[in-house]
Design a protein around this motif. Structure first.
Motif, PDB file in Angstrom:
ATOM      1  N   ILE A  53       0.868  -1.168   0.000  1.00  0.00           N
ATOM      2  CA  ILE A  53       0.000   0.000   0.000  1.00  0.00           C
ATOM      3  C   ILE A  53       0.908   1.221   0.000  1.00  0.00           C
ATOM      4  N   SER A  54       0.369   2.325  -0.455  1.00  0.00           N
ATOM      5  CA  SER A  54       1.128   3.568  -0.507  1.00  0.00           C
ATOM      6  C   SER A  54       0.184   4.709  -0.184  1.00  0.00           C
ATOM      7  N   PHE A  55       0.688   5.924  -0.182  1.00  0.00           N
ATOM      8  CA  PHE A  55      -0.096   7.075   0.237  1.00  0.00           C
ATOM      9  C   PHE A  55       0.238   8.266  -0.634  1.00  0.00           C
ATOM     10  N   LEU A  56      -0.779   8.981  -1.038  1.00  0.00           N
ATOM     11  CA  LEU A  56      -0.603  10.196  -1.831  1.00  0.00           C
ATOM     12  C   LEU A  56      -1.086  11.385  -1.009  1.00  0.00           C
ATOM     13  N   ALA A  57      -0.166  12.284  -0.660  1.00  0.00           N
ATOM     14  CA  ALA A  57      -0.533  13.453   0.136  1.00  0.00           C
ATOM     15  C   ALA A  57      -0.362  14.752  -0.638  1.00  0.00           C
ATOM     16  N   ASN A  58       0.272  14.695  -1.790  1.00  0.00           N
ATOM     17  CA  ASN A  58       0.542  15.896  -2.565  1.00  0.00           C
ATOM     18  C   ASN A  58       0.127  15.637  -4.011  1.00  0.00           C
ATOM     19  N   ILE A  59      -0.743  16.465  -4.526  1.00  0.00           N
ATOM     20  CA  ILE A  59      -1.277  16.275  -5.881  1.00  0.00           C
ATOM     21  C   ILE A  59      -0.175  16.276  -6.946  1.00  0.00           C
ATOM     22  N   TYR A  61       2.224  14.450  -7.085  1.00  0.00           N
ATOM     23  CA  TYR A  61       2.614  13.060  -7.320  1.00  0.00           C
ATOM     24  C   TYR A  61       1.463  12.221  -7.858  1.00  0.00           C
ATOM     25  N   ARG A  62       0.447  12.872  -8.371  1.00  0.00           N
ATOM     26  CA  ARG A  62      -0.722  12.174  -8.904  1.00  0.00           C
ATOM     27  C   ARG A  62      -0.327  11.182 -10.004  1.00  0.00           C
ATOM     28  N   ARG A  63       0.543  11.578 -10.887  1.00  0.00           N
ATOM     29  CA  ARG A  63       0.973  10.701 -11.985  1.00  0.00           C
ATOM     30  C   ARG A  63       1.613   9.432 -11.430  1.00  0.00           C
ATOM     31  N   GLN A  64       2.465   9.581 -10.385  1.00  0.00           N
ATOM     32  CA  GLN A  64       3.086   8.405  -9.776  1.00  0.00           C
ATOM     33  C   GLN A  64       2.022   7.491  -9.165  1.00  0.00           C
ATOM     34  N   ALA A  65       1.008   8.088  -8.569  1.00  0.00           N
ATOM     35  CA  ALA A  65      -0.068   7.278  -7.977  1.00  0.00           C
ATOM     36  C   ALA A  65      -0.818   6.509  -9.060  1.00  0.00           C
ATOM     37  N   ILE A  66      -1.086   7.152 -10.176  1.00  0.00           N
ATOM     38  CA  ILE A  66      -1.791   6.502 -11.271  1.00  0.00           C
ATOM     39  C   ILE A  66      -0.946   5.361 -11.852  1.00  0.00           C
ATOM     40  N   GLU A  67       0.349   5.578 -11.964  1.00  0.00           N
ATOM     41  CA  GLU A  67       1.244   4.590 -12.569  1.00  0.00           C
ATOM     42  C   GLU A  67       1.716   3.521 -11.579  1.00  0.00           C
ATOM     43  N   SER A  68       1.516   3.759 -10.298  1.00  0.00           N
ATOM     44  CA  SER A  68       1.963   2.822  -9.273  1.00  0.00           C
ATOM     45  C   SER A  68       1.167   1.525  -9.334  1.00  0.00           C
ATOM     46  N   ARG A  69       1.795   0.444  -8.924  1.00  0.00           N
ATOM     47  CA  ARG A  69       1.106  -0.841  -8.835  1.00  0.00           C
ATOM     48  C   ARG A  69       0.569  -1.073  -7.435  1.00  0.00           C
TER      49      ARG A  69
END
Length: 70
Positions: A53-59, A61-69
């Protein structure tokens, strides 16, 4: 010294249920896919795979969240 017992692993569904319960329903997840997948740990977005699991706190990094597995 005795070996420590391994900690119980949560599934994605169990984690979602616990977070909702701990926040009185203020935080809920819409799960996509199997809710019985075990979580092996927490990892940064760029290193996470399907077991993390991971966490997105800053928009930013949205691209990284979308591309993350994660």
């Amino acid at each position: 010294m005795a070996d420590a017992a391994p900690s119980a692993r949560l599934t994605v569904g169990q984690l979602s249920d616990r977070v909702a319960a701990l926040t009185d329903g203020r935080l809920q997840a819409d799960l996509s896919g199997a809710s019985d997948l075990p979580i092996d740990g927490v990892a940064p977005l760029d290193e996470a795979d399907g077991r993390h699991i991971s966490f997105l706190a800053n928009i930013r990094y949205r691209r990284q969240a979308i591309e993350s597995r994660a």
